[in-house]
Enzyme design. Structure first.
Site, PDB file in Angstrom:
ATOM      1  N   HIS A  41       0.822  -1.210   0.000  1.00 59.73           N
ATOM      2  CA  HIS A  41       0.000   0.000   0.000  1.00 59.73           C
ATOM      3  C   HIS A  41       0.857   1.262   0.000  1.00 59.73           C
ATOM      4  O   HIS A  41       0.894   2.002   0.983  1.00 59.73           O
ATOM      5  CB  HIS A  41      -0.945  -0.013   1.208  1.00 59.73           C
ATOM      6  CG  HIS A  41      -2.164  -0.851   0.981  1.00 59.73           C
ATOM      7  ND1 HIS A  41      -2.840  -1.493   1.986  1.00 59.73           N
ATOM      8  CD2 HIS A  41      -2.838  -1.143  -0.161  1.00 59.73           C
ATOM      9  CE1 HIS A  41      -3.874  -2.144   1.476  1.00 59.73           C
ATOM     10  NE2 HIS A  41      -3.889  -1.951   0.177  1.00 59.73           N
ATOM     11  N   GLU A 125      -5.703  -8.070   4.015  1.00 58.91           N
ATOM     12  CA  GLU A 125      -5.173  -9.058   4.972  1.00 58.91           C
ATOM     13  C   GLU A 125      -6.329  -9.766   5.686  1.00 58.91           C
ATOM     14  O   GLU A 125      -6.322 -10.989   5.856  1.00 58.91           O
ATOM     15  CB  GLU A 125      -4.263  -8.382   6.011  1.00 58.91           C
ATOM     16  CG  GLU A 125      -3.723  -9.397   7.023  1.00 58.91           C
ATOM     17  CD  GLU A 125      -3.007  -8.779   8.219  1.00 58.91           C
ATOM     18  OE1 GLU A 125      -2.573  -7.621   8.139  1.00 58.91           O
ATOM     19  OE2 GLU A 125      -2.889  -9.483   9.231  1.00 58.91           O
ATOM     20  N   CYS A 189       2.201  -7.428  14.534  1.00 56.36           N
ATOM     21  CA  CYS A 189       3.590  -7.817  14.293  1.00 56.36           C
ATOM     22  C   CYS A 189       4.547  -6.882  15.044  1.00 56.36           C
ATOM     23  O   CYS A 189       4.220  -5.726  15.315  1.00 56.36           O
ATOM     24  CB  CYS A 189       3.897  -7.924  12.806  1.00 56.36           C
ATOM     25  SG  CYS A 189       4.592  -6.469  12.070  1.00 56.36           S
ATOM     26  N   SER A 261       5.321   0.403   4.591  1.00 61.85           N
ATOM     27  CA  SER A 261       5.513   0.318   3.140  1.00 61.85           C
ATOM     28  C   SER A 261       6.049   1.631   2.561  1.00 61.85           C
ATOM     29  O   SER A 261       5.988   1.855   1.356  1.00 61.85           O
ATOM     30  CB  SER A 261       4.185  -0.054   2.473  1.00 61.85           C
ATOM     31  OG  SER A 261       3.158   0.790   2.944  1.00 61.85           O
TER      32      SER A 261
HETATM   33  S1  SF4 Z   1       6.431  -7.322   8.691  1.00 65.36           S
HETATM   34 FE1  SF4 Z   1       5.428  -5.717   7.484  1.00 65.36          FE
HETATM   35  S2  SF4 Z   1       4.170  -6.795   5.972  1.00 65.36           S
HETATM   36 FE2  SF4 Z   1       4.703  -8.244   7.586  1.00 65.36          FE
HETATM   37  S3  SF4 Z   1       3.000  -8.159   9.014  1.00 65.36           S
HETATM   38 FE3  SF4 Z   1       4.543  -6.726   9.764  1.00 65.36          FE
HETATM   39  S4  SF4 Z   1       3.957  -4.757   8.869  1.00 65.36           S
HETATM   40 FE4  SF4 Z   1       2.854  -6.345   7.726  1.00 65.36          FE
END
Ligand code: SF4
Length: 280
Positions: A41, A125, A189, A261
């Site tokens: 994105h 997602e 994450c 991103s």
């Molecule tokens: S590492 Fe990047 S792409 Fe993967 S879940 Fe975390 S934010 Fe999303």
């Protein structure tokens, strides 16, 4: 003028990986390399990929068979299977953390839990997770969704990898009061957690906070929301072009944060623009 840059900055692991996979595929010089929806994105990066020959499609119909790269956000497994059957060479660039999230959701459904996913209903997602889990579910975006939650005993909870910790905690607290058996996975994450922490910390210290990244990027929007909740003088920009002179009037400290991103070069351009404005 002091400029404080958030950490981490530049692409996250999953985005960097997806882009490396895409550039590797481009080396084949094939005419038909597709992504189903934008691979990440960020409109500026996606434009560069298009200029290099990547074709973005919304569905598999009416295109010549070629190579299909699966975006970092993941995909409905049925679509993936269909692409393979149609003859596409499929390259999966789904972020491994998103994959893990899909597996958690599937596991919860198999164990008989009613799946609650905390996140944005239309985000790719989330759509990929739900398609993978293939069971009874509800997506909770915020408090307004609470009333719609059915009266179920066993609830299994996961969250979009880029959710804010505040929203996650608030939804989970609500669920704990209402349901007897809850299994919770905190699937935000680590990279997202670090970026949010850093944005929070910097927003507290600066006169102006800029969050750089796609207006369609969930994690960038969240960073901007966090910044705004602490420092009214927070702006979400995609490029340095959007920086306005009056924002910098009387400002001594500027904080810059970027989405997962957002490429480093867009951050560098923002710094350059700030320096240019303030040097006059
Ligand atoms: S590492 Fe990047 S792409 Fe993967 S879940 Fe975390 S934010 Fe999303």
């Amino acid at each position: 003028m002091e400029i404080i840059i958030a950490e981490p900055i530049g692409y996250c692991y999953g985005v960097e990986r997806a882009l490396n996979i895409t550039y590797e595929a481009l080396k084949s010089k094939s005419d038909n390399i597709y992504t189903l929806g934008p691979i990440i994105h960020n409109p500026q990066v996606v434009k560069k990929l298009k200029d290099n020959g990547i074709k973005i499609i919304e569905n598999l119909e009416n295109v010549d068979i070629g190579t299909l790269i699966i975006r970092a956000h993941g995909i409905d497994p049925k679509k993936l299977e269909r692409a393979r059957k149609m003859g596409f060479k499929v390259i999966d660039a789904t972020c491994p953390f998103v994959k893990k999230n899909q597996k958690r959701a599937t596991q919860l459904v198999k164990e008989g839990y009613f799946l609650v996913v905390i996140g944005e209903k239309e985000h790719p997602e989330i759509l990929g997770i739900l398609a993978n889990a293939n069971g009874p579910f509800m997506v909770i975006e915020n408090k307004s969704d609470y009333k719609k939650l059915p009266d179920v005993k066993r609830v299994g909870v996961i969250t979009q990898t880029t959710q804010s910790m505040e929203n996650f905690i608030s939804v989970v607290s609500y669920l704990l009061e209402k349901h007897k058996e809850i299994k919770i996975f905190n699937t935000i994450c680590d990279e997202t957690i670090e970026r949010q922490k850093s944005a929070r910390n910097i927003a507290n210290k600066v006169d102006l906070m800029l969050v750089v990244g796609g207006k369609n990027s969930a994690n960038t929007k969240r960073l901007a929301e966090i910044g705004k909740s602490i420092n009214e003088n927070t702006y979400h920009i995609e490029t340095s072009e959007e920086i306005i002179k009056k924002w910098l009037k009387g400002v001594k400290k500027v904080g810059i944060s970027g989405g997962a991103s957002t490429p480093k070069w867009l951050i560098d351009e923002a710094i350059k623009k700030i320096k240019k404005i303030t040097s006059h």
